[in-house]
Design an enzyme around this catalytic site. Structure first.
Site, PDB file in Angstrom:
ATOM      1  N   HIS A 145       0.857  -1.180   0.000  1.00  0.00           N
ATOM      2  CA  HIS A 145       0.000   0.000   0.000  1.00  0.00           C
ATOM      3  C   HIS A 145       0.898   1.236   0.000  1.00  0.00           C
ATOM      4  CE1 HIS A 145      -3.803  -2.003   1.916  1.00  0.00           C
ATOM      5  NE2 HIS A 145      -3.281  -2.724   0.941  1.00  0.00           N
ATOM      6  N   GLU A 198       0.997   3.856   1.835  1.00  0.00           N
ATOM      7  CA  GLU A 198       1.502   4.229   3.155  1.00  0.00           C
ATOM      8  C   GLU A 198       2.661   3.338   3.584  1.00  0.00           C
ATOM      9  OE1 GLU A 198      -3.096   4.462   3.707  1.00  0.00           O
ATOM     10  OE2 GLU A 198      -1.685   3.461   2.360  1.00  0.00           O
ATOM     11  N   CYS A 227      -6.130   1.798   5.974  1.00  0.00           N
ATOM     12  CA  CYS A 227      -6.703   0.535   6.434  1.00  0.00           C
ATOM     13  C   CYS A 227      -6.067   0.168   7.779  1.00  0.00           C
ATOM     14  CB  CYS A 227      -6.447  -0.566   5.396  1.00  0.00           C
ATOM     15  SG  CYS A 227      -4.703  -1.064   5.269  1.00  0.00           S
ATOM     16  N   CYS A 251      -2.187  -0.276   7.587  1.00  0.00           N
ATOM     17  CA  CYS A 251      -1.473   0.990   7.448  1.00  0.00           C
ATOM     18  C   CYS A 251      -1.593   1.833   8.711  1.00  0.00           C
ATOM     19  CB  CYS A 251      -1.962   1.740   6.219  1.00  0.00           C
ATOM     20  SG  CYS A 251      -1.544   0.867   4.688  1.00  0.00           S
TER      21      CYS A 251
END
Length: 148
Positions: free
Chosen positions: A52, A54, A82, A85
């Protein structure tokens, strides 16, 4: 104080991710007013469910700063993080989190598990949601509409 230019950079990363066929999420990590890392989603390209924006930006920032802690750093991301993260943001000791669109289905900051509100969360960043929300929502809506 949030800096729109940093969120603009996160949107650039999100647009680049979309061009690669990735979900358009971009992230920028800032220390002392300087960008230390930026990334867009790369789960498909890397064949890695943890890639992801992040996670990638946090990894790059810790490498750039030579520390597993990002004390005093701010993170700008186009979509509400999420649970994975949010945990990484907490573990990295990010000072402030700025995010664009809320994510009622997968978000874990102001939706879902509300990670930072849990008693087991050891570090809670200051959270500012809705920065560039309209642009972020439109980008995600268009991306998914084109795939249906």
């Amino acid at each position: 104080m949030p800096t729109p230019a940093f969120m603009d950079m996160a949107f650039e990363e999100a647009r680049a991710a979309a061009l690669r066929g990735e979900v358009p999420v971009g992230c920028v990590v800032v220390a002392d007013g300087q960008v230390v890392a930026k990334a867009g989603n790369r789960t498909l390209a890397d064949k890695d469910p943890t890639a992801h924006a992040e996670m990638l930006a946090i990894r790059a920032a810790t490498a750039a700063l030579g520390s597993e802690r990002l004390n005093g750093c701010d993170l700008y991301v186009t979509l509400e993080p999420c649970a994975m993260c949010a945990a990484a943001i907490s573990f990295a000791r990010i000072r402030r989190l700025y995010y664009g669109a809320a994510d009622p289905k997968g978000g874990a900051v102001d939706n879902g598990v509300r990670f930072f509100a849990q008693p087991t969360c050891h570090h809670r960043p200051e959270v500012y949601g809705g920065m560039g929300e309209g642009e972020a929502s439109a980008m995600l809506t268009e991306f998914f509409r084109a795939r249906r």
